[in-house]
Design a protein around this motif. Structure first.
Motif, PDB file in Angstrom:
ATOM      1  N   PRO A   1     -11.005 -20.150  10.611  1.00  0.00           N
ATOM      2  CA  PRO A   1     -10.034 -20.982  11.181  1.00  0.00           C
ATOM      3  C   PRO A   1      -9.447 -22.183  10.349  1.00  0.00           C
ATOM      4  CG  PRO A   1     -12.481 -21.442  11.728  1.00  0.00           C
ATOM      5  CD  PRO A   1     -12.602 -20.379  10.762  1.00  0.00           C
ATOM      6  N   GLY A   2     -10.182 -22.260   9.156  1.00  0.00           N
ATOM      7  CA  GLY A   2      -9.467 -23.381   8.088  1.00  0.00           C
ATOM      8  C   GLY A   2      -8.372 -22.509   7.427  1.00  0.00           C
ATOM      9  N   THR A   3      -8.456 -21.248   7.073  1.00  0.00           N
ATOM     10  CA  THR A   3      -7.263 -20.471   6.672  1.00  0.00           C
ATOM     11  C   THR A   3      -6.066 -20.759   7.514  1.00  0.00           C
ATOM     12  OG1 THR A   3      -8.934 -19.199   5.342  1.00  0.00           O
ATOM     13  CG2 THR A   3      -6.707 -18.392   5.547  1.00  0.00           C
ATOM     14  N   LEU A   4      -6.395 -20.186   8.603  1.00  0.00           N
ATOM     15  CA  LEU A   4      -5.560 -20.189   9.697  1.00  0.00           C
ATOM     16  C   LEU A   4      -4.730 -21.456  10.038  1.00  0.00           C
ATOM     17  CD1 LEU A   4      -4.117 -18.573  11.934  1.00  0.00           C
ATOM     18  CD2 LEU A   4      -5.883 -19.033  13.741  1.00  0.00           C
ATOM     19  N   TYR A   5      -5.699 -22.601  10.249  1.00  0.00           N
ATOM     20  CA  TYR A   5      -5.061 -23.971  10.507  1.00  0.00           C
ATOM     21  C   TYR A   5      -3.740 -24.280   9.263  1.00  0.00           C
ATOM     22  CZ  TYR A   5      -4.333 -28.598  11.686  1.00  0.00           C
ATOM     23  OH  TYR A   5      -3.621 -29.895  12.024  1.00  0.00           O
ATOM     24  N   GLY A   6      -4.579 -24.097   8.097  1.00  0.00           N
ATOM     25  CA  GLY A   6      -3.721 -24.490   6.763  1.00  0.00           C
ATOM     26  C   GLY A   6      -2.273 -23.578   6.755  1.00  0.00           C
ATOM     27  N   VAL A   7      -2.509 -22.476   7.155  1.00  0.00           N
ATOM     28  CA  VAL A   7      -1.235 -21.603   7.082  1.00  0.00           C
ATOM     29  C   VAL A   7      -0.331 -22.008   8.068  1.00  0.00           C
ATOM     30  CG1 VAL A   7      -0.105 -19.326   7.053  1.00  0.00           C
ATOM     31  CG2 VAL A   7      -2.188 -19.877   5.652  1.00  0.00           C
ATOM     32  N   LEU A   8      -0.877 -22.209   9.182  1.00  0.00           N
ATOM     33  CA  LEU A   8      -0.008 -22.563  10.602  1.00  0.00           C
ATOM     34  C   LEU A   8       0.817 -23.922  10.129  1.00  0.00           C
ATOM     35  CD1 LEU A   8      -2.037 -22.090  13.543  1.00  0.00           C
ATOM     36  CD2 LEU A   8      -0.125 -20.573  12.660  1.00  0.00           C
TER      37      LEU A   8
ATOM     38  N   LEU B   1      -9.520 -25.476  17.288  1.00  0.00           N
ATOM     39  CA  LEU B   1      -9.239 -24.216  16.781  1.00  0.00           C
ATOM     40  C   LEU B   1     -10.685 -23.737  16.222  1.00  0.00           C
ATOM     41  CD1 LEU B   1      -7.511 -21.918  15.949  1.00  0.00           C
ATOM     42  CD2 LEU B   1      -6.678 -23.007  13.999  1.00  0.00           C
ATOM     43  N   TYR B   2     -11.420 -24.522  15.442  1.00  0.00           N
ATOM     44  CA  TYR B   2     -12.641 -24.309  14.796  1.00  0.00           C
ATOM     45  C   TYR B   2     -13.802 -24.215  15.844  1.00  0.00           C
ATOM     46  CZ  TYR B   2     -10.991 -26.022  10.304  1.00  0.00           C
ATOM     47  OH  TYR B   2     -10.043 -26.021   9.041  1.00  0.00           O
TER      48      TYR B   2
ATOM     49  N   ILE C   1     -14.971 -20.318   7.183  1.00  0.00           N
ATOM     50  CA  ILE C   1     -13.891 -21.136   7.492  1.00  0.00           C
ATOM     51  C   ILE C   1     -12.708 -20.813   6.548  1.00  0.00           C
ATOM     52  CG2 ILE C   1     -12.982 -23.653   7.495  1.00  0.00           C
ATOM     53  CD1 ILE C   1     -15.524 -24.509   8.897  1.00  0.00           C
ATOM     54  N   TYR C   2     -12.952 -20.787   5.355  1.00  0.00           N
ATOM     55  CA  TYR C   2     -12.116 -20.140   4.321  1.00  0.00           C
ATOM     56  C   TYR C   2     -12.325 -18.987   3.844  1.00  0.00           C
ATOM     57  CZ  TYR C   2      -9.755 -25.015   4.816  1.00  0.00           C
ATOM     58  OH  TYR C   2      -9.416 -25.950   5.390  1.00  0.00           O
TER      59      TYR C   2
ATOM     60  N   GLN D   1      -6.868 -22.340  -1.115  1.00  0.00           N
ATOM     61  CA  GLN D   1      -6.268 -23.028  -0.151  1.00  0.00           C
ATOM     62  C   GLN D   1      -7.173 -24.297   0.363  1.00  0.00           C
ATOM     63  OE1 GLN D   1      -6.078 -20.690   3.633  1.00  0.00           O
ATOM     64  NE2 GLN D   1      -4.544 -21.926   4.442  1.00  0.00           N
TER      65      GLN D   1
END
Lengths: 106, 376
Positions: A43-50, B75-76, B104-105, B110
């Motif tokens: 979710p971190g990756t997704l949120y950052g990219v979004l 989301l998380y 999460i990552y 990133q």
């Protein structure tokens, strides 16, 4: 994000997933499907990219109910995705020499 | 009574992996994280459980609010990462061990970008650290008597009468400077590693011994200085000037001034009192007396020996009302006193291991130096 620099894998798959509007969790499931179980995006990756792509105008917020936001790809995002797809295809095509070489060696 | 909650100091904000491991270890011992404060975390008793904990950093400043956007938390949580608590830029999520919550990552570069606000908070810490170190060096030079700046002299003066407290402040400065520099180093190193693609270590084993030892020593020193300060505070006392004197000071009766005690600009009690304090270097009697319209101030310092008294003489002179140094005083030869100086309203004498400092504005009466000499 420069328009013509290669996309990260995360960006590429998220744009692919957003060809149909989706919310965050739906996107992740779709990405797992699209990659045939290879990618489990965090979710971190997704949120950052979004966040980045929203800023760049590649995706747009469609609707929002409760805390859940649904996104879809914009024409600009689609152009970028197509350009990246073409680029990747070229890369793969160019890599064909590898197979020829392998065949010769056999 | 069985306690079902406990508090612990948690690792510093820059120690992200350590923080995660700390909460995991606590959960394994049956303490589940409930709330994170700035320095302490609160835990509640639960079944010992293997849980994963992850730190997510806020990228906004305290000014804009360091809470994570709702969308991000939602989301998380959809992915199985339950939000627990947050303080400053640190936000803590948890998932049961073996749950299918994805990491999460996937991409450490990133994640490195999320350190933006954390790095901003600690950036420039070295400037503050430098100022603190400079102040400390100034203090040490001042105390050693190698500097005669006003500030250095003031510090030296404070050192004479309140050794423990000055030591405590200096050590706290030192410790803060050290902490700031170390934090900046750790953040820079973590950021560099993650930018290079090295993923965050979620259960680091490195003990950082040099830092721990240095840090413990500093805290031990701070503790000692604290105890000394506390002792000084407790042992100091003040009381109404007694009619029969019980210290090395003079009273106006010795000057032949008799009459009623008065208050000048302040109450009678405040104008007729004794304050006694003890530092590591000397014992001080700070005496005020006001009889009729005569006001006498005295500071009497008792040192362990004559040499020490001489060493601090120049510093005590800085208390003078109209003078900066002994150069502004007139040397007076008086039998019974080792050294005696007269200024416009101030008088200084050294006798054995004592320094006497008088302030007497009234010129009509006899000089305190002569009274003191006659008493010897």
């Amino acid at each position: 994000m420069a328009e013509n620099s290669p996309m990260t894998e995360a960006m590429y798959y998220i744009l692919l997933a957003l060809l149909k509007p989706a919310h965050g969790y739906g996107m992740m499931q779709r990405i797992t499907e699209l990659s045939r179980g290879r990618l489990h995006m965090g979710p971190g990756t997704l949120y950052g990219v979004l966040t980045r792509m929203k800023k760049d105008g590649w995706i747009v917020l469609n609707s929002e109910e409760d805390r859940r936001k649904t996104y879809s790809i914009t024409p600009a995002g689609k152009d970028a995705l197509l350009a990246e797809y073409e680029r990747l295809k070229h890369l793969v095509d160019d890599g064909k020499v590898l197979e020829e070489e392998e065949n010769e060696n056999e | 009574m069985k306690m079902n909650r406990t508090y612990r100091f948690h690792p510093a904000d820059y120690a992200i992996g350590e923080t995660e491991k700390f909460y995991e270890d606590m959960a394994a011992k049956g303490w589940q994280l409930v709330k994170r404060g700035l320095y302490l975390s609160r835990f509640e008793k639960a079944e010992p459980e293997k849980r994963r904990y992850r730190v997510e950093l806020s990228t906004t400043s305290a000014f804009d609010g360091t809470e994570l956007p709702e969308e991000q938390i939602a989301l998380y949580e959809e992915c199985g990462w339950q939000f627990v608590t947050g303080a400053s830029v640190i936000n803590v999520f948890t998932a049961a061990e073996g749950s299918d919550a994805p990491e999460i990552y996937q991409d450490s570069t990133q994640q490195a970008d999320t350190m933006k606000q954390l790095r901003r908070i600690y950036r420039g810490g070295w400037v503050i650290a430098l100022i603190m170190v400079v102040l400390d060096v100034l203090a040490v030079l001042g105390i050693a008597g190698l500097l005669d700046w006003k500030l250095a002299m003031d510090i030296r003066k404070a050192w004479i009468i309140g050794t423990g407290l000055v030591l405590l402040v200096m050590l706290l400065y030192n410790q803060s400077a050290f902490r700031l520099l170390y934090a900046e180093y750790r953040i820079a190193r973590l950021y560099r590693q993650m930018k290079k693609g090295q993923p965050l270590d979620h259960s680091p084993n490195k003990k950082h011994w040099p830092h721990r030892i240095a840090s413990s020593l500093m805290w031990a020193a701070i503790g000692v200085a604290g105890v000394i300060s506390l002792y000084q505070l407790v042992s100091s006392e003040h009381y109404l000037l007694p009619t029969e004197k019980e210290g090395p000071y003079l009273v106006l009766a010795d000057f032949g001034v008799e009459g009623e005690r008065k208050g000048m600009f302040r109450s009678v009690e405040e104008c007729n009192r004794v304050e006694v304090s003890q530092s590591l270097i000397c014992k001080v009697w700070d005496v005020r007396e006001c009889v009729e319209d005569v006001m006498l101030y005295q500071d009497i310092y008792e040192f362990k020996d004559r040499e020490t008294a001489y060493r601090y003489l120049e510093t005590i002179v800085t208390d003078s009302t109209f003078a900066d140094s002994l150069d502004d005083y007139q040397l007076v030869e008086l039998e019974g006193l080792d050294l005696a100086y007269a200024g416009r309203v101030d008088y200084i004498a050294v006798k054995e291991n004592y320094i006497y400092f008088f302030t007497l504005a009234d010129k009509k009466i006899i000089s305190p130096l002569e009274v003191l000499a006659s008493k010897s």
